[in-house]
Design an enzyme around this catalytic site. Structure first.
Site, PDB file in Angstrom:
ATOM      1  N   HIS A  57     -21.230  18.983 -14.672  1.00 15.96           N
ATOM      2  CA  HIS A  57     -20.550  20.282 -14.732  1.00 15.96           C
ATOM      3  C   HIS A  57     -21.573  21.394 -14.905  1.00 15.96           C
ATOM      4  CE1 HIS A  57     -21.296  19.349 -18.941  1.00 15.96           C
ATOM      5  NE2 HIS A  57     -21.208  20.655 -19.179  1.00 15.96           N
ATOM      6  N   ASP A  59     -21.741  25.033 -17.218  1.00 15.76           N
ATOM      7  CA  ASP A  59     -21.011  25.700 -18.294  1.00 15.76           C
ATOM      8  C   ASP A  59     -20.484  27.044 -17.772  1.00 15.76           C
ATOM      9  OD1 ASP A  59     -21.828  23.580 -19.804  1.00 15.76           O
ATOM     10  OD2 ASP A  59     -23.259  24.705 -21.034  1.00 15.76           O
ATOM     11  N   HIS A 114     -25.359  19.798 -15.179  1.00 18.98           N
ATOM     12  CA  HIS A 114     -25.872  18.823 -16.138  1.00 18.98           C
ATOM     13  C   HIS A 114     -24.791  17.809 -16.490  1.00 18.98           C
ATOM     14  CE1 HIS A 114     -24.281  22.271 -18.360  1.00 18.98           C
ATOM     15  NE2 HIS A 114     -24.043  21.474 -19.391  1.00 18.98           N
ATOM     16  N   ARG A 124     -24.930   9.282 -30.167  1.00 16.82           N
ATOM     17  CA  ARG A 124     -25.710  10.502 -29.927  1.00 16.82           C
ATOM     18  C   ARG A 124     -24.920  11.688 -30.455  1.00 16.82           C
ATOM     19  NH1 ARG A 124     -25.779  14.484 -25.993  1.00 16.82           N
ATOM     20  NH2 ARG A 124     -27.827  15.407 -25.588  1.00 16.82           N
TER      21      ARG A 124
HETATM   22  O1  LIG Z   1     -23.960  17.147 -25.566  1.00 15.20           O
HETATM   23  C1  LIG Z   1     -24.766  17.753 -24.855  1.00 15.20           C
HETATM   24  O2  LIG Z   1     -25.985  17.633 -24.975  1.00 15.20           O
HETATM   25  C2  LIG Z   1     -24.278  18.686 -23.785  1.00 15.20           C
HETATM   26  C3  LIG Z   1     -22.852  19.113 -23.928  1.00 15.20           C
HETATM   27  C4  LIG Z   1     -22.416  19.985 -22.798  1.00 15.20           C
HETATM   28  O3  LIG Z   1     -22.979  19.982 -21.748  1.00 15.20           O
HETATM   29  C5  LIG Z   1     -21.248  20.890 -22.952  1.00 15.20           C
HETATM   30  O4  LIG Z   1     -20.570  20.844 -23.972  1.00 15.20           O
HETATM   31  O5  LIG Z   1     -20.996  21.692 -22.052  1.00 15.20           O
HETATM   32 FE   LIG Z   2     -22.393  21.651 -20.607  1.00  9.27          FE
END
Ligand SMILES: O=C(O)CCC(=O)C(=O)O
Ligand SMILES: [Fe+2]
Length: 178
Positions: A57, A59, A114, A124
């Site tokens: 996706h 952001d 990403h 994680r």
């Molecule tokens: O957890 C992560 O490192 C990325 C989370 C992410 O990409 C998001 O919440 O948009």
């Molecule tokens: Fe993200």
């Protein structure tokens, strides 16, 4: 000061530097970044699950500042059609540009695709800060029709419901009507 206040200060400094680099009008650009919209989300990706912790996706934010787990990797970013693993480095923040920065910069900066892979052996944790434009601030550029963040996010919700995925900025492109 709390975490969010520190992060909003970092986001403002970064945004102002980018706005200067883009030769944006100071007053206009100031109205784009609204630190009041800042929010922190904490994620826990349990170990061993199959598939992706988070699918590919971009952001919708202006900026996203990630404090990812300093031991467990998982974050991958798309650069020049290749997926790069973002190695965990202690005491280091990762800054991702979002769709709103792409529109504000008239495509000179791109929002980064990403995704997050789940680790086989370790949970994680990541702490993510997101900041957006004020809901009703009109974002003007030559590549996109003028739109507000409110309109953008309503369109994203609608597309996710109807199509199952986010179309994103292409919906607001001056060129194509989709
Ligand atoms: O957890 C992560 O490192 C990325 C989370 C992410 O990409 C998001 O919440 O948009
Ligand atoms: Fe993200």
């Amino acid at each position: 000061m709390d975490y969010e206040t520190h992060l909003s200060r970092i986001a403002t400094t970064l945004f102002e530097a980018m706005a200067k680099n883009l030769d944006l009008n100071l007053e206009t650009s100031k109205s784009y970044l609204s630190v009041d919209t800042g929010m922190v989300r904490v994620y826990r990706y349990p170990r061993g699950s199959v598939g992706w912790g988070m699918e590919v996706h971009t952001d919708s934010s202006i900026l996203s500042i990630l404090n990812q787990d300093d031991q467990v990797s998982g974050l991958e970013v798309l650069k020049d059609d290749r997926w790069l693993i973002v190695k965990p480095i202690s005491n280091t923040l990762i800054v991702n540009l979002g769709d709103m920065m792409q529109a504000i910069s008239n495509d000179r900066y791109k929002s980064v695709s990403h995704r997050v892979k789940v680790s086989k052996n370790n949970d994680r944790i990541s702490i993510c800060y997101f900041v957006f434009p004020g809901e009703d601030v009109v974002i003007e550029s030559s590549k996109y029709k003028p739109f507000t963040y409110n309109e953008f996010s309503a369109q994203v919700q609608q597309d996710k419901k109807a199509l199952g995925y986010k179309v994103g900025l292409a919906r607001f492109s001056q060129k194509q009507d989709c």
